[in-house]
Each structure stands twice: as C-alpha cells, then as structure tokens.
Design a protein around this motif. Structure first.
Motif, PDB file in Angstrom:
ATOM      1  N   TRP A  75      -3.778  -2.805  13.887  1.00  0.00           N
ATOM      2  CA  TRP A  75      -3.189  -2.453  12.540  1.00  0.00           C
ATOM      3  C   TRP A  75      -3.867  -1.228  11.806  1.00  0.00           C
ATOM      4  O   TRP A  75      -3.440  -0.748  10.709  1.00  0.00           O
ATOM      5  N   SER A  76      -5.278  -1.391  12.157  1.00  0.00           N
ATOM      6  CA  SER A  76      -6.286  -0.500  11.272  1.00  0.00           C
ATOM      7  C   SER A  76      -5.627   1.007  11.473  1.00  0.00           C
ATOM      8  O   SER A  76      -6.204   1.906  10.610  1.00  0.00           O
ATOM      9  N   VAL A  78      -2.628   2.117  11.708  1.00  0.00           N
ATOM     10  CA  VAL A  78      -1.657   2.234  10.643  1.00  0.00           C
ATOM     11  C   VAL A  78      -2.342   2.615   9.322  1.00  0.00           C
ATOM     12  O   VAL A  78      -1.705   3.408   8.622  1.00  0.00           O
ATOM     13  N   LYS A  79      -3.134   1.785   9.118  1.00  0.00           N
ATOM     14  CA  LYS A  79      -4.032   1.889   7.673  1.00  0.00           C
ATOM     15  C   LYS A  79      -4.602   3.325   7.566  1.00  0.00           C
ATOM     16  O   LYS A  79      -4.608   3.858   6.370  1.00  0.00           O
ATOM     17  N   GLY A  80      -5.160   3.726   8.663  1.00  0.00           N
ATOM     18  CA  GLY A  80      -5.763   4.888   8.613  1.00  0.00           C
ATOM     19  C   GLY A  80      -4.870   6.063   8.188  1.00  0.00           C
ATOM     20  O   GLY A  80      -5.257   7.330   7.616  1.00  0.00           O
ATOM     21  N   LYS A  81      -3.553   5.961   8.492  1.00  0.00           N
ATOM     22  CA  LYS A  81      -2.555   6.950   8.495  1.00  0.00           C
ATOM     23  C   LYS A  81      -1.990   6.568   6.833  1.00  0.00           C
ATOM     24  O   LYS A  81      -1.591   7.687   6.230  1.00  0.00           O
ATOM     25  N   THR A  82      -1.362   5.378   6.757  1.00  0.00           N
ATOM     26  CA  THR A  82      -0.566   5.263   5.466  1.00  0.00           C
ATOM     27  C   THR A  82      -1.203   4.423   4.548  1.00  0.00           C
ATOM     28  O   THR A  82      -0.769   4.273   3.246  1.00  0.00           O
ATOM     29  N   GLY A  83      -2.304   3.791   4.832  1.00  0.00           N
ATOM     30  CA  GLY A  83      -3.097   2.871   3.650  1.00  0.00           C
ATOM     31  C   GLY A  83      -2.572   1.586   3.683  1.00  0.00           C
ATOM     32  O   GLY A  83      -3.268   0.537   3.121  1.00  0.00           O
ATOM     33  N   GLU A  84      -1.605   1.183   4.466  1.00  0.00           N
ATOM     34  CA  GLU A  84      -1.204   0.006   4.399  1.00  0.00           C
ATOM     35  C   GLU A  84      -1.828  -1.130   5.277  1.00  0.00           C
ATOM     36  O   GLU A  84      -2.519  -0.808   6.063  1.00  0.00           O
ATOM     37  N   VAL A  85      -2.041  -2.424   4.703  1.00  0.00           N
ATOM     38  CA  VAL A  85      -2.625  -3.336   5.295  1.00  0.00           C
ATOM     39  C   VAL A  85      -1.837  -4.413   5.924  1.00  0.00           C
ATOM     40  O   VAL A  85      -1.198  -5.130   5.367  1.00  0.00           O
ATOM     41  N   LEU A  86      -1.422  -4.417   7.406  1.00  0.00           N
ATOM     42  CA  LEU A  86      -0.440  -5.106   8.011  1.00  0.00           C
ATOM     43  C   LEU A  86      -1.020  -6.149   8.943  1.00  0.00           C
ATOM     44  O   LEU A  86      -1.278  -5.807  10.091  1.00  0.00           O
TER      45      LEU A  86
END
Length: 230
Positions: A75-76, A78-86
């Motif tokens: 999920w890191s 995704v976080k790198g692109k959107t900032g979301e922690v999923l």
C-alpha cells in the motif's frame, strides 16, 4: 556478500533449531499447537510484526525456506501517489495436520484448513479447502487428499523396488532394513519394529492407527522375501 551476512547465514543454518525457533515465535505472541516442525528454521521467515495475527495448529510440518506474512506493505505505493494510508494486516491461520512444501509463501489473510498438503514454491492466499492438495503460483486445488492417498498407495511396491535397485547400483550391496525409512510397512512386522521404523510410525501422533493399518498393508512375509522381489 558482506561478512556480517555470511556470519548470519552460517549461524542460522548451523545453530538455529526447531525447538529454539518455536520458543522464539511463542515468546513473540504467535499461537502454535503441538508437534509443529520447522525443518529449516534458520532459512524460514515468519512475519512477527503482528504476532497475534498468526495461528498454527497441531501436527504441522513446514519445510524450508518458507515465508509467512501477516501484513502487506505494498500500500506504500498508493501512499506515494495519493498520500493515503490504506493498511493491509490480516490474520493467517494454519490448521491441523498440514504440510507446507519447500519454498512456499503464505500471504496475509490466508486460512489453511485441516489435512492439507501445500506444494513446493506455492504462493498461498485466501481460503484453502481442507482434505486436499494445493500448489502453483497462485496456488490452486490440485486434487483431494483421498485421491493423493490412493495414488501414493498404488505406487508403494514399485517405488520401493526401484529404491533398492538404485541403492544396489550405487553402493554394491543390499540396504539394511533400517536404511529403508519409508517403504518398510511392505515387509516389517508391526510388533517388532526397529528404532527407525518405530520413530516413523510414531509421527503425527497416529501410533495406534498406523499399527492397525500396517497389519493389512504388509505385502511381504519378511525382509528377505522383499529383497528377492527387487
């Protein structure tokens, strides 16, 4: 390879044993049943980031090197692109009477039911149905455990004879009875087992059941008769 990596690899291979590894995992909080064996603990990777998420049942054999994960950090990206922690942390449960083959990987969120064989290098995820054989990348059901049992039972005599022929060709002699560690029910008297055969018969906590089966499974009257047929 750095010297410290070499030292760690040698230490793990020579000094890490099953009992010590089980003690370590339990001390971390992993739930582990009875008669569990990590055959190559020094080369095995069990995720203890969230030890409360991992449960291993009774009579489980885990060959090595295997990997068991209770979290997935992909999920890191995704976080790198959107900032979301999923987050992605899910329980792993391995049931009773399970064999995990060499090099297998068990991903987070996996439940393996009872009486299951996992093939070498399988990547396991999701729900694994009991009483069956699984393998592949990603893993899939190959056959029922009963089908596997029937196939193995039908092959015993010919495989045992081939084992002896290979032994003779390499060593120029007949194997001693105790040197046949797996095909001995074909010729051994269940009431007079040698140490090696008794140890094999006691595996998985089925001593009485195995003795009863061996009385009917015996194909040859004695070891000599078996060798004469090879």
């Amino acid at each position: 390879m750095a010297l410290k990596d070499v030292v760690r690899k040698v230490y793990n291979k020579l000094l890490v044993n099953n009992e010590g590894y089980l003690k370590y995992l339990r001390s971390c909080g992993v739930t582990i049943g009875e008669d569990v064996t990590f055959h190559c603990p020094g080369e095995t990777h069990v995720d203890v980031t969230d030890p409360h998420l991992l449960t291993i049942g009774d009579h489980v054999n885990l060959t090595g090197p295997i990997t068991i994960l209770t979290h997935d950090f992909s999920w890191s990206v995704v976080k790198g692109k959107t900032g979301e922690v999923l987050g992605n942390e899910k329980p792993v449960t391995i049931g009773n009477n399970v064999f995990v083959g060499w090099g297998a990987t068990i991903l987070c969120g996996t439940t393996i039911e009872d009486n299951v064989i996992i093939g070498a290098h399988a990547v396991v995820s999701g729900h694994v149905e009991g009483d069956s054989v699984w393998g592949g990348v990603p893993t899939r059901r190959i056959c029922s455990l009963e089908h596997y049992r029937e196939k193995r039972a039908a092959a015993q005599v010919e495989e045992a004879k081939e084992y002896v022929r290979c032994f003779r060709a390499k060593l120029d002699r007949d194997p001693k009875p105790e040197e046949i560690r797996e095909y001995f029910p074909l010729f051994a008297d269940p009431e007079h087992l040698c140490g090696v055969h008794e140890s094999q018969t006691r595996l998985m906590g089925t001593w009485d059941k195995s003795l009863k089966w061996m009385k009917d499974a015996r194909t040859y009257r004695n070891y000599g008769e078996f060798l004469d047929d090879c």
